[in-house]
Design a protein around this motif. Structure first.
Motif, PDB file in Angstrom:
ATOM      1  N   LYS A  73      40.679  24.944  93.702  1.00 35.95           N
ATOM      2  CA  LYS A  73      39.769  24.492  93.903  1.00 35.95           C
ATOM      3  C   LYS A  73      39.008  24.801  95.358  1.00 35.95           C
ATOM      4  N   LEU A  74      40.073  23.694  96.088  1.00 31.51           N
ATOM      5  CA  LEU A  74      39.649  23.607  98.102  1.00 31.51           C
ATOM      6  C   LEU A  74      40.015  25.146  98.109  1.00 31.51           C
ATOM      7  N   ILE A  75      41.054  25.812  97.352  1.00 29.05           N
ATOM      8  CA  ILE A  75      41.196  27.648  98.785  1.00 29.05           C
ATOM      9  C   ILE A  75      39.447  28.235  98.009  1.00 29.05           C
ATOM     10  N   ALA A  76      39.055  27.963  96.649  1.00 25.86           N
ATOM     11  CA  ALA A  76      38.267  29.224  95.993  1.00 25.86           C
ATOM     12  C   ALA A  76      36.705  28.337  96.687  1.00 25.86           C
ATOM     13  N   VAL A  93      35.745  43.819 103.031  1.00 28.20           N
ATOM     14  CA  VAL A  93      36.458  44.658 102.231  1.00 28.20           C
ATOM     15  C   VAL A  93      35.773  45.501 101.318  1.00 28.20           C
ATOM     16  N   VAL A  94      35.724  46.907 101.494  1.00 25.90           N
ATOM     17  CA  VAL A  94      35.122  47.948 101.098  1.00 25.90           C
ATOM     18  C   VAL A  94      35.461  48.056  99.228  1.00 25.90           C
ATOM     19  N   ALA A  95      33.709  47.725  98.940  1.00 25.63           N
ATOM     20  CA  ALA A  95      34.240  47.721  96.995  1.00 25.63           C
ATOM     21  C   ALA A  95      34.611  48.202  96.781  1.00 25.63           C
ATOM     22  N   ILE A  96      34.792  49.689  96.961  1.00 25.01           N
ATOM     23  CA  ILE A  96      35.263  50.653  96.028  1.00 25.01           C
ATOM     24  C   ILE A  96      36.481  50.705  96.440  1.00 25.01           C
ATOM     25  N   ASP A  97      37.312  50.044  97.057  1.00 17.70           N
ATOM     26  CA  ASP A  97      38.667  49.992  97.357  1.00 17.70           C
ATOM     27  C   ASP A  97      38.909  49.156  96.184  1.00 17.70           C
ATOM     28  N   GLN A  98      38.447  48.414  95.613  1.00 17.24           N
ATOM     29  CA  GLN A  98      38.760  46.841  94.996  1.00 17.24           C
ATOM     30  C   GLN A  98      38.112  47.855  93.035  1.00 17.24           C
ATOM     31  N   LEU A  99      37.745  48.581  92.663  1.00 20.13           N
ATOM     32  CA  LEU A  99      37.130  48.294  91.566  1.00 20.13           C
ATOM     33  C   LEU A  99      36.985  50.294  91.190  1.00 20.13           C
ATOM     34  N   LYS A 100      38.382  50.601  92.054  1.00 24.19           N
ATOM     35  CA  LYS A 100      38.500  52.202  91.458  1.00 24.19           C
ATOM     36  C   LYS A 100      39.368  51.938  89.593  1.00 24.19           C
ATOM     37  N   GLY A 101      38.722  52.971  88.829  1.00 31.86           N
ATOM     38  CA  GLY A 101      39.625  52.727  87.417  1.00 31.86           C
ATOM     39  C   GLY A 101      39.342  51.781  86.609  1.00 31.86           C
ATOM     40  N   ILE A 102      40.114  50.853  86.429  1.00 28.87           N
ATOM     41  CA  ILE A 102      39.223  49.785  85.274  1.00 28.87           C
ATOM     42  C   ILE A 102      39.942  47.917  86.152  1.00 28.87           C
ATOM     43  N   THR A 103      40.001  47.066  85.961  1.00 28.22           N
ATOM     44  CA  THR A 103      40.555  45.937  86.886  1.00 28.22           C
ATOM     45  C   THR A 103      39.822  45.146  85.598  1.00 28.22           C
ATOM     46  N   TYR A 104      40.597  43.989  85.563  1.00 26.32           N
ATOM     47  CA  TYR A 104      39.731  42.586  84.884  1.00 26.32           C
ATOM     48  C   TYR A 104      39.835  41.263  86.459  1.00 26.32           C
ATOM     49  N   TRP A 105      38.956  40.832  86.025  1.00 25.54           N
ATOM     50  CA  TRP A 105      38.176  39.405  87.117  1.00 25.54           C
ATOM     51  C   TRP A 105      39.063  38.619  86.205  1.00 25.54           C
ATOM     52  N   ASP A 106      39.563  37.520  86.534  1.00 28.69           N
ATOM     53  CA  ASP A 106      38.821  35.938  86.004  1.00 28.69           C
ATOM     54  C   ASP A 106      37.769  35.309  86.683  1.00 28.69           C
ATOM     55  N   VAL A 107      36.976  34.494  86.081  1.00 31.78           N
ATOM     56  CA  VAL A 107      35.726  34.341  86.875  1.00 31.78           C
ATOM     57  C   VAL A 107      34.956  33.078  85.779  1.00 31.78           C
ATOM     58  N   ALA A 108      34.783  32.220  86.932  1.00 33.24           N
ATOM     59  CA  ALA A 108      34.700  30.999  86.998  1.00 33.24           C
ATOM     60  C   ALA A 108      33.063  30.656  87.616  1.00 33.24           C
ATOM     61  N   GLU A 109      32.785  29.557  86.988  1.00 35.20           N
ATOM     62  CA  GLU A 109      31.078  29.167  87.481  1.00 35.20           C
ATOM     63  C   GLU A 109      31.197  28.724  88.510  1.00 35.20           C
ATOM     64  N   ILE A 110      30.292  28.956  89.262  1.00 34.09           N
ATOM     65  CA  ILE A 110      30.263  27.940  90.809  1.00 34.09           C
ATOM     66  C   ILE A 110      28.795  26.888  90.170  1.00 34.09           C
ATOM     67  N   THR A 111      29.020  26.300  90.480  1.00 34.16           N
ATOM     68  CA  THR A 111      27.880  24.842  90.617  1.00 34.16           C
ATOM     69  C   THR A 111      27.282  24.146  91.610  1.00 34.16           C
ATOM     70  N   ASN A 112      26.328  23.766  92.237  1.00 32.15           N
ATOM     71  CA  ASN A 112      25.994  22.952  93.369  1.00 32.15           C
ATOM     72  C   ASN A 112      25.294  21.847  92.609  1.00 32.15           C
ATOM     73  N   SER A 126      24.532  18.152  93.495  1.00 31.92           N
ATOM     74  CA  SER A 126      24.866  17.212  94.132  1.00 31.92           C
ATOM     75  C   SER A 126      24.341  17.007  95.919  1.00 31.92           C
ATOM     76  N   GLY A 127      24.117  19.064  95.881  1.00 34.63           N
ATOM     77  CA  GLY A 127      24.128  19.733  97.286  1.00 34.63           C
ATOM     78  C   GLY A 127      25.537  20.193  97.779  1.00 34.63           C
ATOM     79  N   HIS A 128      26.800  19.948  96.730  1.00 37.55           N
ATOM     80  CA  HIS A 128      27.967  20.641  97.488  1.00 37.55           C
ATOM     81  C   HIS A 128      28.214  21.467  96.187  1.00 37.55           C
ATOM     82  N   HIS A 129      29.096  23.064  96.216  1.00 40.26           N
ATOM     83  CA  HIS A 129      29.139  23.588  95.560  1.00 40.26           C
ATOM     84  C   HIS A 129      31.152  23.270  94.942  1.00 40.26           C
ATOM     85  N   GLU A 130      30.960  23.667  93.243  1.00 38.15           N
ATOM     86  CA  GLU A 130      32.158  23.248  92.333  1.00 38.15           C
ATOM     87  C   GLU A 130      32.605  24.518  91.669  1.00 38.15           C
TER      88      GLU A 130
END
Length: 135
Positions: A9-12, A24-43, A45-49
């Motif tokens: 979480k700190l690294i994120a 980073v060029v988006a085109i290079d990241q999305l060629k073909g099929i890719t899978y991404w683990d995704v987490a919610e970002i909340t705020n 109490s005034g700081h992102h988690e």
């Protein structure tokens, strides 16, 4: 849910801070099929988690060789489309619902999704590329 430890979480959060200065060029990241683990970002109490990664990854598939557009989905939850709008940013819109957001790549393995140019929405980490990476 896949749990993220406090170190991850700190690294994120540091990556979110770096997102405004990295290109980073988006085109290079999305060629073909890719899978991404995704987490919610909340705020709460005034700081992102950053929460835990959702158990269903996002699947991106480009619809052309240049990866300027394609489909995005969380299997059995929602489907949508995406298209490149800048060198490191894509626009995503659900076709099975009414949500829309922008997504900027921090580096080849991470992205930040946001709404209305200011509201941080999701944090993504590359799970894999191609058919062998399917969860």
């Amino acid at each position: 849910m896949v749990s993220m430890g406090w170190e991850q979480k700190l690294i994120a959060l540091l990556m979110i801070a770096a997102a405004l200065t990295t290109t980073v060029v988006a085109i290079d990241q999305l060629k073909g099929i890719t899978y991404w683990d995704v987490a919610e970002i909340t705020n709460p109490s005034g700081h992102h988690e950053i929460g835990d990664y959702h158990q269903v990854p996002w699947r991106f598939e480009s619809s052309d060789a240049n990866a300027n557009a394609g489909t995005v989905e969380a299997t059995n939850l929602w489907v949508g489309t995406w298209n490149a709008v800048g060198p490191c940013t894509i626009y995503c819109k659900m076709t099975s619902g009414y949500d829309e957001w922008y997504l900027t790549f921090i580096n080849p393995k991470y992205f930040i999704a946001y709404k209305n140019d200011v509201y941080l929405y999701r944090f993504g980490h590359l799970r894999g590329v191609g058919g062998t990476s399917e969860p």
